[in-house]
Design a protein around this motif. Structure first.
Motif, PDB file in Angstrom:
ATOM      1  N   CYS A  43       0.751  -0.734   0.225  1.00 55.98           N
ATOM      2  CA  CYS A  43       0.319  -0.406  -0.202  1.00 55.98           C
ATOM      3  C   CYS A  43       0.979   1.462   0.109  1.00 55.98           C
ATOM      4  O   CYS A  43       0.679   2.192  -0.550  1.00 55.98           O
ATOM      5  CB  CYS A  43      -0.851  -0.010   0.897  1.00 55.98           C
ATOM      6  SG  CYS A  43      -2.468  -0.949   0.590  1.00 55.98           S
ATOM      7  N   ILE A  68      -4.829  -5.782   4.029  1.00 56.07           N
ATOM      8  CA  ILE A  68      -4.575  -4.334   4.560  1.00 56.07           C
ATOM      9  C   ILE A  68      -4.664  -3.864   5.463  1.00 56.07           C
ATOM     10  O   ILE A  68      -5.841  -4.782   5.794  1.00 56.07           O
ATOM     11  CB  ILE A  68      -5.324  -3.186   3.489  1.00 56.07           C
ATOM     12  CG1 ILE A  68      -4.227  -3.905   1.496  1.00 56.07           C
ATOM     13  CG2 ILE A  68      -4.866  -1.827   3.738  1.00 56.07           C
ATOM     14  CD1 ILE A  68      -5.506  -2.963   0.642  1.00 56.07           C
ATOM     15  N   ASP A  70      -4.783  -1.245   8.674  1.00 52.33           N
ATOM     16  CA  ASP A  70      -5.386   0.338   9.083  1.00 52.33           C
ATOM     17  C   ASP A  70      -3.659   1.357   8.445  1.00 52.33           C
ATOM     18  O   ASP A  70      -3.989   2.738   8.378  1.00 52.33           O
ATOM     19  CB  ASP A  70      -5.167   0.925  11.013  1.00 52.33           C
ATOM     20  CG  ASP A  70      -6.650   0.175  11.040  1.00 52.33           C
ATOM     21  OD1 ASP A  70      -7.687   0.133  10.287  1.00 52.33           O
ATOM     22  OD2 ASP A  70      -6.919   0.291  12.293  1.00 52.33           O
ATOM     23  N   LEU A  73      -3.527   1.764   4.448  1.00 55.58           N
ATOM     24  CA  LEU A  73      -4.924   2.050   4.469  1.00 55.58           C
ATOM     25  C   LEU A  73      -4.411   3.399   4.497  1.00 55.58           C
ATOM     26  O   LEU A  73      -4.847   4.680   3.617  1.00 55.58           O
ATOM     27  CB  LEU A  73      -6.872   1.965   5.083  1.00 55.58           C
ATOM     28  CG  LEU A  73      -7.320   2.732   4.572  1.00 55.58           C
ATOM     29  CD1 LEU A  73      -7.946   2.513   2.790  1.00 55.58           C
ATOM     30  CD2 LEU A  73      -8.420   2.145   5.314  1.00 55.58           C
ATOM     31  N   LEU A  90     -12.190  -3.085  -0.816  1.00 55.57           N
ATOM     32  CA  LEU A  90     -11.050  -2.935  -0.273  1.00 55.57           C
ATOM     33  C   LEU A  90     -11.836  -3.881   0.977  1.00 55.57           C
ATOM     34  O   LEU A  90     -11.234  -4.305   2.278  1.00 55.57           O
ATOM     35  CB  LEU A  90     -11.177  -1.581   0.761  1.00 55.57           C
ATOM     36  CG  LEU A  90     -10.038  -0.444   0.130  1.00 55.57           C
ATOM     37  CD1 LEU A  90     -10.283   0.823   1.479  1.00 55.57           C
ATOM     38  CD2 LEU A  90      -8.894  -1.008   0.460  1.00 55.57           C
ATOM     39  N   ASN A  93     -10.024  -6.932   4.004  1.00 57.17           N
ATOM     40  CA  ASN A  93      -8.608  -6.558   4.814  1.00 57.17           C
ATOM     41  C   ASN A  93      -9.136  -6.657   6.405  1.00 57.17           C
ATOM     42  O   ASN A  93      -9.886  -6.360   6.385  1.00 57.17           O
ATOM     43  CB  ASN A  93      -8.461  -5.461   3.996  1.00 57.17           C
ATOM     44  CG  ASN A  93      -8.055  -5.467   2.575  1.00 57.17           C
ATOM     45  OD1 ASN A  93      -7.010  -5.982   2.212  1.00 57.17           O
ATOM     46  ND2 ASN A  93      -8.763  -5.071   1.562  1.00 57.17           N
ATOM     47  N   ILE A  95      -9.092  -4.002   8.261  1.00 52.85           N
ATOM     48  CA  ILE A  95      -9.355  -2.689   8.391  1.00 52.85           C
ATOM     49  C   ILE A  95     -10.074  -2.248   9.279  1.00 52.85           C
ATOM     50  O   ILE A  95     -11.295  -2.745   9.317  1.00 52.85           O
ATOM     51  CB  ILE A  95      -9.948  -2.101   7.472  1.00 52.85           C
ATOM     52  CG1 ILE A  95      -8.628  -1.831   5.899  1.00 52.85           C
ATOM     53  CG2 ILE A  95      -9.458  -0.233   7.266  1.00 52.85           C
ATOM     54  CD1 ILE A  95      -9.396  -1.343   4.578  1.00 52.85           C
ATOM     55  N   GLY A  99      -8.732   2.762  10.552  1.00 52.43           N
ATOM     56  CA  GLY A  99      -8.297   3.055   9.391  1.00 52.43           C
ATOM     57  C   GLY A  99      -9.416   3.891   8.022  1.00 52.43           C
ATOM     58  O   GLY A  99      -9.171   4.587   7.916  1.00 52.43           O
ATOM     59  N   LEU A 103      -9.501   7.278   6.185  1.00 51.36           N
ATOM     60  CA  LEU A 103     -10.995   7.386   4.474  1.00 51.36           C
ATOM     61  C   LEU A 103     -11.640   8.224   4.828  1.00 51.36           C
ATOM     62  O   LEU A 103     -11.953   9.016   3.877  1.00 51.36           O
ATOM     63  CB  LEU A 103     -11.185   5.635   5.070  1.00 51.36           C
ATOM     64  CG  LEU A 103     -12.050   5.972   3.408  1.00 51.36           C
ATOM     65  CD1 LEU A 103     -10.500   6.058   1.984  1.00 51.36           C
ATOM     66  CD2 LEU A 103     -12.273   4.809   3.072  1.00 51.36           C
TER      67      LEU A 103
END
Length: 137
Positions: A43, A68, A70, A73, A90, A93, A95, A99, A103
């Protein structure tokens, strides 16, 4: 279009080389790394690549089931600000609400051109839902 679905990159440096090579392809419209296990380092490499140009042609980015977290991301968010409009997957993942907070900041920004966000199988919980709601205000 470039599809690396179900590729297992054993060393993060291998995907980093691919990410650097992508800087020569700002016309790329679709990139799928579904189930390719790029993780946090991948990432970071992809985010850095996407930051290289003011605008990318990328409209579809599938990072589902790529391990993936936090921090991964967070490094990606700065790069996706250079893609518009974008469909981002996403799903699957690792997260959390933290995270999704990163976003959320992107969702609130002037540069947000996200048209679709897919989070199937991401255990966001109440705190994650609240973070997303904050970004969507």
């Amino acid at each position: 279009n470039l599809f690396f679905q179900r590729c297992t990159f054993r060393f993060s440096g291998v995907f980093a080389k691919i990410a650097v090579a992508l800087t020569s392809k700002p016309q790329l419209e679709q990139l799928s790394l579904q189930r390719s296990n790029i993780g946090r380092d991948g990432c970071a490499a992809l985010g850095t690549t996407l930051e290289c140009f003011e605008t990318w042609s990328l409209t579809y980015l599938d990072l589902s089931y790529c391990a993936i977290d936090d921090d991964g991301l967070q490094t990606l968010v700065a790069g996706i600000a250079h893609c518009n409009p974008l469909h981002l997957c996403l799903s699957g993942n690792f997260i959390s609400a933290a995270g999704l907070g990163y976003l959320s900041v992107y969702l609130e920004s002037e540069s947000c051109c996200l048209e679709e966000l897919i989070l199937y199988g991401v255990r966001i919980g109440d705190d994650g839902a609240a973070a997303l709601a904050d970004g969507l205000k």
